[in-house]
Scaffold this active site. Structure first.
Site, PDB file in Angstrom:
ATOM      1  N   GLY A   1      39.721  40.894  31.683  1.00  0.00           N
ATOM      2  CA  GLY A   1      41.654  38.884  32.007  1.00  0.00           C
ATOM      3  C   GLY A   1      40.468  38.275  30.939  1.00  0.00           C
ATOM      4  O   GLY A   1      41.507  36.982  31.207  1.00  0.00           O
TER       5      GLY A   1
ATOM      6  N   GLU B   1      34.569  33.782  37.264  1.00  0.00           N
ATOM      7  CA  GLU B   1      34.575  34.586  38.311  1.00  0.00           C
ATOM      8  C   GLU B   1      32.860  34.801  38.827  1.00  0.00           C
ATOM      9  O   GLU B   1      33.078  34.962  39.929  1.00  0.00           O
ATOM     10  CB  GLU B   1      34.807  35.540  38.340  1.00  0.00           C
ATOM     11  CG  GLU B   1      36.874  35.310  37.568  1.00  0.00           C
ATOM     12  CD  GLU B   1      37.172  37.277  37.008  1.00  0.00           C
ATOM     13  OE1 GLU B   1      38.700  37.271  37.225  1.00  0.00           O
ATOM     14  OE2 GLU B   1      36.905  37.807  36.463  1.00  0.00           O
TER      15      GLU B   1
ATOM     16  N   LYS C   1      40.902  52.487  40.447  1.00  0.00           N
ATOM     17  CA  LYS C   1      39.146  51.836  40.121  1.00  0.00           C
ATOM     18  C   LYS C   1      37.670  52.048  40.450  1.00  0.00           C
ATOM     19  O   LYS C   1      37.136  51.507  39.477  1.00  0.00           O
ATOM     20  CB  LYS C   1      39.681  49.862  39.979  1.00  0.00           C
ATOM     21  CG  LYS C   1      40.833  49.394  39.835  1.00  0.00           C
ATOM     22  CD  LYS C   1      40.479  49.207  38.542  1.00  0.00           C
ATOM     23  CE  LYS C   1      42.050  48.297  38.040  1.00  0.00           C
ATOM     24  NZ  LYS C   1      42.700  46.807  38.917  1.00  0.00           N
TER      25      LYS C   1
ATOM     26  N   THR D   1      46.026  42.618  40.593  1.00  0.00           N
ATOM     27  CA  THR D   1      45.716  41.499  42.114  1.00  0.00           C
ATOM     28  C   THR D   1      46.042  41.085  42.643  1.00  0.00           C
ATOM     29  O   THR D   1      46.425  41.066  43.455  1.00  0.00           O
ATOM     30  CB  THR D   1      44.845  43.122  42.443  1.00  0.00           C
ATOM     31  OG1 THR D   1      44.764  44.046  41.045  1.00  0.00           O
ATOM     32  CG2 THR D   1      44.801  43.431  43.275  1.00  0.00           C
TER      33      THR D   1
ATOM     34  N   GLY E   1      39.374  40.948  42.393  1.00  0.00           N
ATOM     35  CA  GLY E   1      40.048  42.193  41.892  1.00  0.00           C
ATOM     36  C   GLY E   1      38.346  42.806  40.969  1.00  0.00           C
ATOM     37  O   GLY E   1      37.819  42.358  40.732  1.00  0.00           O
ATOM     38  N   ALA E   2      38.841  43.506  40.189  1.00  0.00           N
ATOM     39  CA  ALA E   2      37.713  44.557  39.130  1.00  0.00           C
ATOM     40  C   ALA E   2      37.915  45.752  38.387  1.00  0.00           C
ATOM     41  O   ALA E   2      39.351  46.079  38.453  1.00  0.00           O
ATOM     42  CB  ALA E   2      36.887  44.973  40.696  1.00  0.00           C
TER      43      ALA E   2
ATOM     44  N   THR F   1      40.810  36.292  39.649  1.00  0.00           N
ATOM     45  CA  THR F   1      42.503  36.261  37.993  1.00  0.00           C
ATOM     46  C   THR F   1      42.624  37.831  38.155  1.00  0.00           C
ATOM     47  O   THR F   1      41.714  38.629  38.662  1.00  0.00           O
ATOM     48  CB  THR F   1      41.273  36.052  37.185  1.00  0.00           C
ATOM     49  OG1 THR F   1      41.078  34.372  36.859  1.00  0.00           O
ATOM     50  CG2 THR F   1      42.415  36.062  35.537  1.00  0.00           C
ATOM     51  N   GLY F   2      43.722  38.349  37.468  1.00  0.00           N
ATOM     52  CA  GLY F   2      44.172  39.015  36.767  1.00  0.00           C
ATOM     53  C   GLY F   2      45.558  39.374  37.706  1.00  0.00           C
ATOM     54  O   GLY F   2      46.087  38.635  39.143  1.00  0.00           O
TER      55      GLY F   2
HETATM   56  C1  5RP Z   1      39.296  39.121  35.025  1.00  0.00           C
HETATM   57  C2  5RP Z   1      39.062  40.401  36.089  1.00  0.00           C
HETATM   58  C3  5RP Z   1      40.069  40.752  36.662  1.00  0.00           C
HETATM   59  O1  5RP Z   1      39.787  41.170  38.016  1.00  0.00           O
HETATM   60  C4  5RP Z   1      40.238  42.299  36.331  1.00  0.00           C
HETATM   61  O2  5RP Z   1      40.306  42.798  35.138  1.00  0.00           O
HETATM   62  C5  5RP Z   1      41.041  43.287  37.087  1.00  0.00           C
HETATM   63  O3  5RP Z   1      42.001  42.718  36.307  1.00  0.00           O
HETATM   64  P1  5RP Z   1      43.670  43.202  37.476  1.00  0.00           P
HETATM   65  O4  5RP Z   1      43.779  43.580  39.489  1.00  0.00           O
HETATM   66  O5  5RP Z   1      45.125  42.990  36.742  1.00  0.00           O
HETATM   67  O6  5RP Z   1      43.478  45.035  37.439  1.00  0.00           O
HETATM   68  O7  5RP Z   1      37.759  40.699  35.740  1.00  0.00           O
HETATM   69  O8  5RP Z   1      38.777  38.997  34.545  1.00  0.00           O
END
Ligand code: 5RP
Length: 219
Positions: A97, A103, A121, A31, A82-83, A28-29
């Protein structure tokens, strides 16, 4: 290069790390949204995806990707997500997110966890990003007091309910020197559903979008 382009670069590179077919776990997110868009172009090679959130499910369905129930698929070959932060051991903070519980379940059920992120990151020590903790609503105050006792400053995420019907406490001011120990400590608090430290099950591969092109990091 703007961060969104770096996210896209990492997400598109992840296609090279997928198996030849089967079912892919999808995080999710922002990326991962790039990954979903890229995955949609090759979806014919795969049997579908398992999704970690309602948001990713909706995006995938709109792009014609079949979304399957993890209970029906069994273990997965690969999970892409993502992270919010990653250290050099590929321990992660996730949950920005709010999808951390699903996840963590999919990461646990997958043989390989491919993490995709822009280079910003990467950190030496986890904890600058406020640590998300999903809690059962009635445990909110109790868990918050316990998190204060651990040295953190929990802040209730405003106007947010997780896909599982729970609340998120974002914990500021933690310097997570021992990610595995802190993951265990917080997970053991009554009322905690999931803590956003992914150390017992870290990523296996980190694909970073960088100004010099994609960089693949292994622990
Ligand atoms: C959602 C997550 C996402 O992987 C994390 O927040 C990274 O988000 P983005 O890709 O928008 O930077 O853990 O729960």
């Amino acid at each position: 290069m703007n961060p969104d382009e770096l996210k896209r670069q990492a997400a598109e590179t992840a296609l090279q790390h997928l198996p030849d077919g089967g079912i892919v776990g999808v995080g999710t997110g922002s990326t991962v949204n790039h990954f979903i868009d890229a995955f949609a172009q090759v979806k014919g090679r795969f049997d579908g995806a398992v999704s970690s959130s309602e948001a990713s499910t909706e995006r995938m369905k709109q792009l014609g990707i079949q979304v399957l129930d993890l209970n029906a698929t069994g273990g997965l070959e690969v999970y892409v997500d993502g992270a919010d932060e990653a250290n050099r051991a590929l321990h992660l903070i996730k949950g920005g997110g709010g999808a951390l519980t699903r996840e963590k379940i999919i990461a646990a059920a997958s043989r390989k966890f491919v993490c995709i992120a822009d280079e910003s990151k990467v950190v030496d020590v986890l904890g600058t990003f406020p640590l998300p903790v999903e809690v059962i609503p009635m445990a909110r105050s109790y868990v918050a007091r316990e998190l204060v006792a651990l040295g953190g400053t929990p802040v209730l995420r405003e106007n947010f309910v997780s896909d599982n019907g729970n609340l998120i406490l974002d914990v500021h001011n933690l310097e997570i020197m021992e990610p595995m120990k802190m993951e265990t400590q917080i997970n053991q608090l009554a009322g905690v559903v999931t803590v956003g430290i992914f150390a017992h099950r870290p990523a296996d591969l980190l694909i970073l979008g960088t100004a010099a092109g994609p960089k693949v990091v292994e622990p």
